[in-house]
Design a protein around this motif. Structure first.
Motif, PDB file in Angstrom:
ATOM      1  N   GLY A  11      -4.189   0.508  -1.512  1.00 46.86           N
ATOM      2  CA  GLY A  11      -4.159   0.123  -2.912  1.00 46.86           C
ATOM      3  C   GLY A  11      -2.655   0.086  -3.402  1.00 46.86           C
ATOM      4  N   LEU A  12      -2.152  -1.053  -4.131  1.00 43.89           N
ATOM      5  CA  LEU A  12      -0.976  -0.996  -4.626  1.00 43.89           C
ATOM      6  C   LEU A  12      -1.096  -1.694  -6.112  1.00 43.89           C
ATOM      7  CD1 LEU A  12       2.256  -0.845  -4.485  1.00 43.89           C
ATOM      8  CD2 LEU A  12       2.185  -3.274  -4.037  1.00 43.89           C
TER       9      LEU A  12
ATOM     10  N   GLU B 100       9.253  -8.512   3.108  1.00 48.89           N
ATOM     11  CA  GLU B 100       8.893  -7.569   3.714  1.00 48.89           C
ATOM     12  C   GLU B 100       8.302  -7.968   5.220  1.00 48.89           C
ATOM     13  OE1 GLU B 100       9.794  -4.360   3.535  1.00 48.89           O
ATOM     14  OE2 GLU B 100      10.887  -4.940   1.709  1.00 48.89           O
TER      15      GLU B 100
ATOM     16  N   VAL C 105      -0.803   3.237  -2.476  1.00 46.79           N
ATOM     17  CA  VAL C 105       0.770   3.124  -1.987  1.00 46.79           C
ATOM     18  C   VAL C 105       1.753   2.975  -3.025  1.00 46.79           C
ATOM     19  CG1 VAL C 105       0.145   2.776   0.426  1.00 46.79           C
ATOM     20  CG2 VAL C 105       0.440   0.766  -1.367  1.00 46.79           C
TER      21      VAL C 105
ATOM     22  N   SER D 139       4.815   1.477  -2.924  1.00 42.87           N
ATOM     23  CA  SER D 139       5.487  -0.075  -3.173  1.00 42.87           C
ATOM     24  C   SER D 139       5.279  -0.846  -2.414  1.00 42.87           C
ATOM     25  CB  SER D 139       7.011   0.330  -2.956  1.00 42.87           C
ATOM     26  OG  SER D 139       7.159   0.911  -1.498  1.00 42.87           O
ATOM     27  N   VAL D 140       5.608  -2.317  -2.265  1.00 41.12           N
ATOM     28  CA  VAL D 140       5.366  -3.206  -1.425  1.00 41.12           C
ATOM     29  C   VAL D 140       5.952  -2.661  -0.108  1.00 41.12           C
ATOM     30  CG1 VAL D 140       5.702  -5.558  -0.603  1.00 41.12           C
ATOM     31  CG2 VAL D 140       5.594  -5.215  -2.984  1.00 41.12           C
ATOM     32  N   GLU D 141       7.001  -2.082   0.197  1.00 39.60           N
ATOM     33  CA  GLU D 141       7.717  -1.725   1.303  1.00 39.60           C
ATOM     34  C   GLU D 141       6.750  -0.847   2.087  1.00 39.60           C
ATOM     35  OE1 GLU D 141      11.289   0.060   0.959  1.00 39.60           O
ATOM     36  OE2 GLU D 141      11.800   0.324   2.914  1.00 39.60           O
TER      37      GLU D 141
ATOM     38  N   LEU E 122       3.448  -0.467   1.493  1.00 42.10           N
ATOM     39  CA  LEU E 122       2.255  -1.217   1.851  1.00 42.10           C
ATOM     40  C   LEU E 122       2.323  -1.793   3.396  1.00 42.10           C
ATOM     41  CD1 LEU E 122      -0.576  -2.345   1.325  1.00 42.10           C
ATOM     42  CD2 LEU E 122       0.470  -4.039   0.019  1.00 42.10           C
ATOM     43  N   VAL E 123       3.486  -2.607   3.608  1.00 44.84           N
ATOM     44  CA  VAL E 123       3.698  -3.246   4.655  1.00 44.84           C
ATOM     45  C   VAL E 123       3.860  -2.230   5.964  1.00 44.84           C
ATOM     46  CG1 VAL E 123       5.233  -5.006   5.992  1.00 44.84           C
ATOM     47  CG2 VAL E 123       4.770  -5.447   3.622  1.00 44.84           C
TER      48      VAL E 123
ATOM     49  N   VAL F 101       2.879   0.697   6.256  1.00 47.38           N
ATOM     50  CA  VAL F 101       1.296   1.234   6.598  1.00 47.38           C
ATOM     51  C   VAL F 101       0.292   0.312   7.078  1.00 47.38           C
ATOM     52  CG1 VAL F 101       1.275   3.196   5.135  1.00 47.38           C
ATOM     53  CG2 VAL F 101       0.341   1.087   4.183  1.00 47.38           C
ATOM     54  N   LEU F 102       0.618  -0.799   6.878  1.00 53.03           N
ATOM     55  CA  LEU F 102      -0.391  -1.829   7.516  1.00 53.03           C
ATOM     56  C   LEU F 102       0.201  -1.991   8.866  1.00 53.03           C
ATOM     57  CD1 LEU F 102      -0.904  -4.566   4.643  1.00 53.03           C
ATOM     58  CD2 LEU F 102      -2.668  -2.882   5.509  1.00 53.03           C
ATOM     59  N   HIS F 103       1.501  -1.916   9.350  1.00 50.93           N
ATOM     60  CA  HIS F 103       1.970  -1.936  10.749  1.00 50.93           C
ATOM     61  C   HIS F 103       2.054  -0.538  11.364  1.00 50.93           C
ATOM     62  CE1 HIS F 103       4.693  -3.686  13.538  1.00 50.93           C
ATOM     63  NE2 HIS F 103       5.597  -2.353  13.342  1.00 50.93           N
TER      64      HIS F 103
ATOM     65  N   ILE G 272      -0.971  -5.734  11.074  1.00 51.30           N
ATOM     66  CA  ILE G 272       0.085  -6.745  11.155  1.00 51.30           C
ATOM     67  C   ILE G 272       1.524  -6.177  12.132  1.00 51.30           C
ATOM     68  CG2 ILE G 272      -0.354  -7.873   9.058  1.00 51.30           C
ATOM     69  CD1 ILE G 272       2.158  -6.158   7.776  1.00 51.30           C
TER      70      ILE G 272
END
Ligand SMILES: Cc1cc2nc3c(=O)[nH]c(=O)nc-3n(C[C@H](O)[C@H](O)[C@H](O)COP(=O)(O)OP(=O)(O)OC[C@H]3O[C@@H](n4cnc5c(N)ncnc54)[C@H](O)[C@@H]3O)c2cc1C
Ligand SMILES: Nc1ncnc2c1ncn2[C@@H]1O[C@H](COP(=O)(O)O)[C@@H](O)[C@H]1O
Lengths: 324, 249
Positions: A302-303, A317, B232, B234-236, B238-239, B241-243, B249
């Protein structure tokens, strides 16, 4: 006894993945009931569709042919299928719970005087079926009586049938339809144009909610992320009702049920009716500015952020990741 | 035009539903009961048709227990003219419900029957289509627009991949989708008037329909609980952990 007729829906001359799902579910049910699975295609001109369908390992393919089967209409299709069920002696008729399956199968069940289980998600060894109720808050074990039973399956709950080694034999049958009692007319189909993957088949789904605030923001803010991730786009009911996006993008209890590898919820609060349509996704990520939003109770990641800042950043990103 | 609207009593969609420990049903102690939301849309559509045509009758019909009177009164307060309650305490399946409604339809002879597309408790999405077949009538499910020209009806339907338009002659069955309309609230004068409107009870057994259920719910189980994950920063992240972690991804 124990034979399963699988109605395979076709769209634009092809079988969508959801139809192949019905075939696999039908094969599983037939195997547990000691019968065989027979696939059925209905059209005014079913020959090439039937030979395509024959690849997927059923005992037989029946090609139901009749001019009245050109466009899908519930009354003509129910008549044709009911006559086939009776002459074949099958114990089950099964289809996927698509818009067409949901429209057709209850009508067929009534014609056959048969009980029907909607949107099953599992088949037990003893032949009982599992289906969600109350927006997925309960899983019911269902038992049906009678010589014929009707079932629809949830597409996300079963895999798709794979091509078999040798094709099934095809039997062409002239459908029995009483034209006088077929009283509905097809007028038009207004297709939502999209080059994106289909919502229920996509590996990644990115959905937007009321938090997006407008249809324009769906286009300028969310769509770049959807496309950068090669995803299908979904939406909450609030976004559809507000006219931000077309109706067939609605995910939820009363919309589409999806279970992709990754579901990204953007500006969606996570009402129970929405969760019912996505909580079986493998991985869930959520972006919401309210840290108390219920969507975070099902999200793996979650963000807490303003989506209008976070989503454009995420596009960058993901782009970076692809380049590295 | 005479319009029949079948109505179901269901738990308020905002209630959290819990399965009883013995699996025999759901806990009902804190449940608020309402008209199935899709049936409210059906009532609204019926009222609008009557208002637009300047004449007609809207008749509500329910198959259920004494307590369902409450929801029928609410529908009468919205503006329906009268209501029929087919009384039974038995657990019926959708086939039996559709058969009872078909009997009512044969007796009442409506021009159109508008139902909800699905009841939000059983989520079956069956009764309207079954009823259409039993009566031998056309059906237009998942309607987002309904229009008439004399005895001809055109319906826009919400289907996969877009909107479909079909046409047919009355009598016919329509089931409602969410975008058909925005139901009105019952007004205070409406509520007062509703008390005097006819609400007729009919014992289910008197209709000569086989009510033996062919579909039985053997038990209910709660769904598997999904583990809540983590936040999480930050956006950074998030991307990343998804990777790296989830590998999606
Ligand atoms: C009969 C019935 C059937 C239904 N069926 C469905 C269904 O199938 N599917 C469905 O989705 N719903 C369905 N609903 C509706 C459901 O109950 C909710 O109303 C709906 O899901 C809410 O949509 P939403 O999350 O987009 O909107 P909201 O609940 O309004 O949430 C918007 C979210 O966006 C966040 N937000 C706002 N601005 C920003 C920002 N700048 N940045 C980040 N976050 C932001 C807010 O914090 C909020 O959490 C149904 C309801 C009923 C009664
Ligand atoms: N017991 C009932 N009494 C009256 N109408 C019903 C009943 N059950 C279902 N319906 C109607 O049928 C629709 C579809 O219900 P279902 O097929 O159970 O999802 C509902 O929206 C109602 O309009």
């Amino acid at each position: 006894m124990g034979d399963v007729l699988v109605f395979a829906e076709h769209q634009q001359g092809k079988f969508p993945k959801s139809s192949l799902t019905a075939i696999l579910a039908g094969q599983e049910l037939a195997q547990k009931r000691g019968g065989k699975a027979v696939a059925v295609v209905a059209s005014d001109n079913p020959d090439s569709l039937a030979s395509e369908l024959a690849k997927y390992g059923c005992a037989k393919v029946v090609a139901l042919a009749h001019p009245a089967l050109k466009n899908y209409l519930a009354d003509a299709h129910a008549q044709a299928l009911a006559a086939l069920v009776k002459s074949s002696g099958a114990e089950y008729v099964l289809a996927t719970a698509t818009a067409m399956g949901k429209d057709l199968m209850p009508r067929l069940a009534a014609r056959l005087g048969a009980p029907m289980a909607s949107e099953i998600v599992a088949i037990n060894e003893d032949g009982t079926l599992i289906r969600p109720m109350y927006a997925g808050n309960a899983l019911a074990t269902i038992e049906m009586d009678g010589p014929v039973k009707v079932v629809t399956v949830r597409a996300t709950a079963f895999d798709a049938a794979k091509p078999a080694d040798s094709p099934a034999p095809v039997e062409k049958v002239n459908a029995e339809i009483d034209g006088a009692s077929a009283r509905m007319q097809f007028v038009a189909f207004n297709q939502t144009k999209s080059d994106r993957p289909q919502l229920i088949e996509a590996r990644i789904v990115v959905s937007g909610g009321r938090g997006l605030k407008s249809g324009d923001n769906f286009k300028t803010v969310l769509e770049p992320l959807v496309d950068e991730m090669g995803a299908a786009m979904g939406a909450s009911r609030a976004a559809v009702d507000a006219g931000f996006v077309p109706n067939d993008l609605q995910v939820g209890q009363t919309g589409k049920v999806v279970a992709p590898e990754l579901y990204v919820a953007v500006g969606i609060s996570g009402a129970i009716q929405h969760l019912a349509g996505m909580k079986d996704s493998k991985v869930i990520a959520a972006i919401n500015k309210d840290e108390e939003a219920p969507i975070f109770s099902v999200a793996d990641y979650g963000l807490v952020a303003d989506l209008f800042k976070a989503v454009p950043e995420m596009v960058q990103e993901v782009k970076k990741l692809k380049q590295s | 035009m005479k319009i029949l609207v079948p109505v179901k009593r269901v738990p308020d969609p905002a209630t959290t539903i819990r399965v009883l420990p013995d699996g025999s049903g759901i806990a009902t102690d804190n449940v608020k009961w309402v008209i199935n939301p899709f049936d409210e849309i059906a009532i609204e559509e019926a009222l609008r048709i009557k208002e637009k045509q300047g004449s007609g009758e809207v008749v509500l019909a329910a198959v259920g227990q004494q307590s369902w009177q409450e929801q029928l009164r609410t529908g009468l307060a919205m503006g329906a003219d009268r209501a029929l309650l087919v009384r039974t305490d038995a657990a019926l399946d959708t086939l039996a419900i559709a058969r009872l409604l078909a009997k009512l339809a044969e007796d009442q002879k409506p021009d159109i029957i508008i139902l909800g597309k699905q009841a939000i408790d059983d989520d079956s999405n069956q009764v309207g289509q079954m009823l259409a077949e039993m009566l031998g009538w056309p059906q237009a499910t998942f309607a987002s627009k309904v229009e008439f020209q004399d005895r001809k009806c055109t319906v826009v339907r919400e289907v996969d991949g877009g909107l479909e338009t079909i046409g047919f002659d009355l009598p016919a069955i329509v089931t409602t989708d969410l975008r058909l309309n925005e139901p009105r609230y019952a007004s205070l004068p409406g509520i007062m008037k509703a008390r005097k409107k006819e609400l007729k009870e009919i014992p289910a057994e008197s209709l000569g329909v086989d009510l033996t259920p062919k579909l039985k719910i053997k038990k209910l189980d709660p769904p598997p609980k999904r583990q809540a994950g983590r936040k999480v920063a930050s956006v950074e992240e998030l991307v990343q952990v998804l990777h790296n972690e989830a590998k999606v991804i």
